[in-house]
Design an enzyme around this catalytic site. Structure first.
Site, mmCIF file in Angstrom:
data_model
loop_
_atom_site.group_PDB
_atom_site.id
_atom_site.type_symbol
_atom_site.label_atom_id
_atom_site.label_comp_id
_atom_site.label_asym_id
_atom_site.label_seq_id
_atom_site.Cartn_x
_atom_site.Cartn_y
_atom_site.Cartn_z
ATOM 1 N N SER A 181 13.914 -2.074 19.055
ATOM 2 C CA SER A 181 13.481 -0.755 20.168
ATOM 3 C C SER A 181 12.558 -0.042 19.646
ATOM 4 C CB SER A 181 14.889 0.072 19.702
ATOM 5 O OG SER A 181 15.149 0.557 18.485
ATOM 6 N N PHE A 224 25.136 -2.837 20.637
ATOM 7 C CA PHE A 224 23.857 -2.131 20.222
ATOM 8 C C PHE A 224 22.781 -2.806 19.707
ATOM 9 C CE2 PHE A 224 27.828 0.351 19.785
ATOM 10 C CZ PHE A 224 27.547 1.524 20.593
ATOM 11 N N GLY A 271 0.946 5.594 26.897
ATOM 12 C CA GLY A 271 2.083 5.082 27.366
ATOM 13 C C GLY A 271 3.258 6.432 27.681
ATOM 14 N N ASP A 292 23.628 -12.880 11.782
ATOM 15 C CA ASP A 292 22.862 -12.672 13.196
ATOM 16 C C ASP A 292 24.092 -12.802 14.326
ATOM 17 O OD1 ASP A 292 21.727 -13.461 15.681
ATOM 18 O OD2 ASP A 292 20.135 -14.203 14.884
ATOM 19 N N TYR A 305 9.894 -3.270 25.621
ATOM 20 C CA TYR A 305 11.046 -2.926 25.390
ATOM 21 C C TYR A 305 12.121 -2.655 26.594
ATOM 22 C CZ TYR A 305 14.638 0.417 23.680
ATOM 23 O OH TYR A 305 15.737 1.433 23.550
#
Ligand code: UFG
Length: 319
Positions: free
Chosen positions: A75, A71, A279, A51, A139
């Site tokens: 997501s 990055f 959405g 992590d 997100y």
């Protein structure tokens, strides 16, 4: 430069790490493999499986890094709506920890993976960086919150920061491509139909206000995206946080993408029209003029067939 790449075992992170190595940079990848794959870390990169929050203070403190390319993130748009806590913790809280570790270590540069989802439903297209930011899901909201945090860190602490707002990233490079365990993106799903792993592609809505009734998106080749990261590292300035949209400036409809996949794979692809997906905006197209002017960015793979061809080569090599 010596660079820490968080999420370097994921799709975009692995391609960028590969390109950084090709250009002679020293790369350390940190990834907890929650969604990435160990074999996606390019040869030549040092890999720390952890992590990032747990190891960043020690790594950055000991290592004299010139910059971080960040990055690592959650997501999935749909998941972010159903379980926003995962996104506020996983994206915002962890990035704040990373920023603190960078500040403590004096790491001078940051390139952050932001997203077109920070804008939400656009008032007009193409979307410039001045467009209102009104994300329609957690997100996009978490990525926007991080962009704001980065701005304050740059102003207060002299960080040289760049946020790159990706539109629809696709394609593959150097054997690294898109292979999410939970795949939601159009091109890999259509190619799964071509390989027989999926019976058909569902077309989400055919009554959108677009020429063929399906949604239009701006697909950008992941290799071109990687170039923008290198340029961002080279051109960023201490105390400034620059934000750039990255797309091709050209949109393709869902039907056009499917037709391209048929041309490239050489066979028909079964598609079924279904209801709209909640959405989805009708049209998302980037203005990347700012990146072209200020970064000197020149996307090289701008046709949908080139993008699909590289994604197909990757898909065929793996499945
Ligand atoms: N689509 C289908 N069928 C599918 C999958 C997608 O018709 O099985 C359609 C979608 O409705 C959309 C288009 O294909 O119109 C592209 O969908 P993707 O899921 O591939 O990509 P999105 O445009 O939804 O998402 C992208 C990025 C996100 C980002 C979002 C908004 O992948 O990370 O843009 O900027 F949040």
């Amino acid at each position: 430069m010596k660079l820490l790449v968080t999420g370097g075992a994921g799709y975009v992170g692995s391609v960028c790490a590969a390109v950084l190595l090709e250009q002679g940079h020293e790369v350390v990848v940190v990834d907890d493999l929650s969604t990435g794959n160990a074999d996606a870390v390019p040869a030549g990169a040092q890999f720390v499986e952890a992590d990032m929050v747990e190891v960043a203070p020690d790594l950055l403190g000991a290592g004299a890094f010139d910059g971080v390319l960040h990055f690592a993130a959650k997501s999935l748009v749909g998941e972010s709506v159903a379980e926003p806590e995962k996104y506020w913790r996983g994206n915002v809280v962890k990035t704040l920890e990373l920023l603190e570790a960078m500040r403590a270590a004096g790491t001078p540069r940051l390139v952050f993976s932001s997203t077109a989802a920070t804008y939400g439903e656009p008032e007009s297209v193409p979307i410039t960086e001045e467009a209102p930011t009104r994300p329609t899901n957690a997100y996009g909201a978490t990525k926007l919150a991080i962009d704001h945090a980065i701005t304050s860190y740059a102003t207060a602490h002299g960080l040289a920061a760049t946020s790159l707002r990706y539109f629809n990233v696709a394609g593959a490079y150097a054997g690294f491509g898109e292979r999410h365990a939970t795949e939601t993106h159009l091109i890999p799903l259509v190619l799964q139909v071509a390989t027989g792993r999926r019976p058909e592609i569902l077309v989400f809505g055919t009554d959108w206000p677009t020429p063929d009734g399906t949604c239009i998106r701006d697909y950008i080749h992941v290799r071109d995206l990687a170039d923008a990261h290198l340029l961002a590292l080279q051109t960023s300035k201490p105390g400034e946080h620059r934000i750039y949209n990255l797309g091709n400036g050209t949109g393709f409809s869902v039907r056009e993408v499917i037709a391209s996949c048929e041309r490239i794979t050489g066979g028909p692809i079964a598609a079924r029209d279904v209801e709209r997906r909640a959405g989805d905006p009708a049209v998302l197209i980037a203005s990347s003029d700012k990146a072209v002017t200020e970064l000197g960015w020149k996307p090289q793979h701008t046709t949908i067939d080139e993008i699909v061809a590289d994604a197909w080569e990757f898909t065929r090599s793996r499945f």
